[in-house]
Write a protein that holds these residues in place. Structure first.
Motif, PDB file in Angstrom:
ATOM      1  N   GLU A   1       0.837  -1.210   0.000  1.00  0.00           N
ATOM      2  CA  GLU A   1       0.000   0.000   0.000  1.00  0.00           C
ATOM      3  C   GLU A   1       0.865   1.251   0.000  1.00  0.00           C
ATOM      4  O   GLU A   1       0.538   2.244  -0.685  1.00  0.00           O
ATOM      5  N   ASN A   2       1.966   1.236   0.749  1.00  0.00           N
ATOM      6  CA  ASN A   2       2.899   2.357   0.737  1.00  0.00           C
ATOM      7  C   ASN A   2       3.453   2.593  -0.664  1.00  0.00           C
ATOM      8  O   ASN A   2       3.530   3.733  -1.128  1.00  0.00           O
ATOM      9  N   LEU A   3       3.835   1.507  -1.325  1.00  0.00           N
ATOM     10  CA  LEU A   3       4.377   1.646  -2.681  1.00  0.00           C
ATOM     11  C   LEU A   3       3.357   2.267  -3.620  1.00  0.00           C
ATOM     12  O   LEU A   3       3.669   3.199  -4.373  1.00  0.00           O
ATOM     13  N   LEU A   4       2.133   1.763  -3.587  1.00  0.00           N
ATOM     14  CA  LEU A   4       1.107   2.257  -4.508  1.00  0.00           C
ATOM     15  C   LEU A   4       0.807   3.731  -4.287  1.00  0.00           C
ATOM     16  O   LEU A   4       0.485   4.455  -5.245  1.00  0.00           O
ATOM     17  N   LEU A   5       0.922   4.203  -3.047  1.00  0.00           N
ATOM     18  CA  LEU A   5       0.682   5.619  -2.776  1.00  0.00           C
ATOM     19  C   LEU A   5       1.673   6.520  -3.508  1.00  0.00           C
ATOM     20  O   LEU A   5       1.379   7.678  -3.775  1.00  0.00           O
ATOM     21  N   GLY A   6       2.845   5.976  -3.809  1.00  0.00           N
ATOM     22  CA  GLY A   6       3.825   6.768  -4.554  1.00  0.00           C
ATOM     23  C   GLY A   6       3.336   7.166  -5.934  1.00  0.00           C
ATOM     24  O   GLY A   6       3.862   8.113  -6.535  1.00  0.00           O
ATOM     25  N   GLY A   7       2.336   6.455  -6.439  1.00  0.00           N
ATOM     26  CA  GLY A   7       1.824   6.749  -7.780  1.00  0.00           C
ATOM     27  C   GLY A   7       0.542   7.565  -7.781  1.00  0.00           C
ATOM     28  O   GLY A   7      -0.235   7.483  -8.735  1.00  0.00           O
ATOM     29  N   TYR A   8       0.329   8.370  -6.733  1.00  0.00           N
ATOM     30  CA  TYR A   8      -0.961   9.076  -6.634  1.00  0.00           C
ATOM     31  C   TYR A   8      -1.183  10.093  -7.748  1.00  0.00           C
ATOM     32  O   TYR A   8      -2.325  10.463  -8.036  1.00  0.00           O
ATOM     33  N   LEU A   9      -0.119  10.546  -8.410  1.00  0.00           N
ATOM     34  CA  LEU A   9      -0.289  11.457  -9.548  1.00  0.00           C
ATOM     35  C   LEU A   9      -0.239  10.724 -10.890  1.00  0.00           C
ATOM     36  O   LEU A   9      -0.367  11.346 -11.943  1.00  0.00           O
ATOM     37  N   VAL A  10      -0.035   9.405 -10.844  1.00  0.00           N
ATOM     38  CA  VAL A  10       0.069   8.603 -12.076  1.00  0.00           C
ATOM     39  C   VAL A  10      -1.294   8.018 -12.403  1.00  0.00           C
ATOM     40  O   VAL A  10      -1.890   7.312 -11.588  1.00  0.00           O
ATOM     41  N   LYS A  11      -1.807   8.311 -13.571  1.00  0.00           N
ATOM     42  CA  LYS A  11      -3.159   7.871 -13.927  1.00  0.00           C
ATOM     43  C   LYS A  11      -3.191   6.441 -14.479  1.00  0.00           C
ATOM     44  O   LYS A  11      -4.232   5.789 -14.462  1.00  0.00           O
ATOM     45  N   ASP A  12      -2.069   5.956 -14.979  1.00  0.00           N
ATOM     46  CA  ASP A  12      -1.997   4.636 -15.594  1.00  0.00           C
ATOM     47  C   ASP A  12      -1.738   3.577 -14.518  1.00  0.00           C
ATOM     48  O   ASP A  12      -0.615   3.447 -14.021  1.00  0.00           O
ATOM     49  N   GLN A  13      -2.775   2.809 -14.167  1.00  0.00           N
ATOM     50  CA  GLN A  13      -2.641   1.801 -13.115  1.00  0.00           C
ATOM     51  C   GLN A  13      -1.659   0.695 -13.492  1.00  0.00           C
ATOM     52  O   GLN A  13      -0.952   0.155 -12.622  1.00  0.00           O
ATOM     53  N   LYS A  14      -1.596   0.370 -14.758  1.00  0.00           N
ATOM     54  CA  LYS A  14      -0.649  -0.651 -15.215  1.00  0.00           C
ATOM     55  C   LYS A  14       0.779  -0.172 -14.995  1.00  0.00           C
ATOM     56  O   LYS A  14       1.657  -0.942 -14.569  1.00  0.00           O
ATOM     57  N   LEU A  15       1.024   1.100 -15.263  1.00  0.00           N
ATOM     58  CA  LEU A  15       2.358   1.673 -15.065  1.00  0.00           C
ATOM     59  C   LEU A  15       2.730   1.682 -13.583  1.00  0.00           C
ATOM     60  O   LEU A  15       3.875   1.391 -13.216  1.00  0.00           O
ATOM     61  N   ILE A  16       1.764   2.001 -12.718  1.00  0.00           N
ATOM     62  CA  ILE A  16       2.021   1.977 -11.276  1.00  0.00           C
ATOM     63  C   ILE A  16       2.458   0.583 -10.844  1.00  0.00           C
ATOM     64  O   ILE A  16       3.433   0.413 -10.101  1.00  0.00           O
TER      65      ILE A  16
END
Length: 236
Positions: A97-112
């Motif tokens: 969950e911590n890692l995924l929060l790093g992508g909060y400005l990234v719209k592409d879920q696959k890229l996250i």
């Protein structure tokens, strides 16, 4: 080409003059270390670059962007990510969950997810602990988690504040190797570090700060051999 350039930056905290006509640059693809004792202005520099505090005067550019005119979230959007001293992970959330929060400005879920997978590949210890709460990790593992979270954001320039603080020598070596590996993948790094020996081993160039101004600069290997640096920061 994105180069970070600071020109005559002045910064105050109330009456404390934290940065004094500070000027330096970080070229694309470099690891540049900022060295200095407590109170030298290292953390103030990173806080100013990430928009947490505002310079009174001077100019800071990242490529064609004037950072002094941007809000902190716009600076993150421009690719500058700041890992503060003390890691600041979310202790009650899992590693994943911590890692995924790093992508909060990234719209592409696959890229996250791809970036999270890269973080796990780079730091297998995180993969082993992906379902553990962040607060249960050791200091070194928390530093790896902070690095991984930043990587999910896709940094172009990574601002690192004292990543070795409080870590055992063997873990410091591992963390520095991870930072060097991230740099080899194309991320520019500005590294604030009191452990000058560890920083100079991986840096291309370094600046020494004293009382908010640059007093020495040069290639990392040259500074590591400079008697003044050895006496002040490396031990005789």
């Amino acid at each position: 080409m994105s180069k970070l350039v600071l020109e005559d930056v002045e910064l105050y905290y109330n009456r404390v003059h934290a940065l004094r006509a500070l000027s330096f640059e970080v070229g694309e693809g470099e690891i540049v270390a900022l060295l200095g004792n407590n109170g030298a202005g290292k953390t103030s520099t990173l806080s100013m670059l990430s928009g947490l505090v505002r310079a009174k005067s001077g100019r800071v550019t990242w490529g064609d962007k004037d950072l002094t005119k941007l809000q902190p979230w716009d600076i993150v959007g421009a690719g500058l990510l700041h890992i503060p001293e003390g890691r600041k992970i979310f202790s009650t959330m899992t590693v994943h969950e911590n890692l995924l929060l790093g992508g909060y400005l990234v719209k592409d879920q696959k890229l996250i997810q791809e970036r999270a997978d890269y973080a796990y590949e780079l730091m297998p210890r995180l993969a082993e602990r992906r379902t553990q709460q962040g607060g249960t990790l050791s200091g070194g593992e928390q530093q790896m988690l902070a690095l991984g979270r930043a990587l999910v954001g896709g940094p172009k320039l990574l601002l690192l504040d004292e990543p070795s603080m409080g870590l055992a020598p063997l873990i410091v070596k591992q963390v520095m190797e991870i930072i060097a590996a991230v740099n080899k993948q194309g991320t520019t790094i500005l590294l604030v570090e009191q452990n000058a020996r560890a920083a100079l081993k991986i840096a291309d160039r370094a600046y020494v700060l004293e009382s908010g101004r640059v007093t020495m600069s040069g290639p990392a290997n040259e500074l590591a051999a400079d008697p003044r640096v050895i006496e002040a920061y490396l031990g005789a």
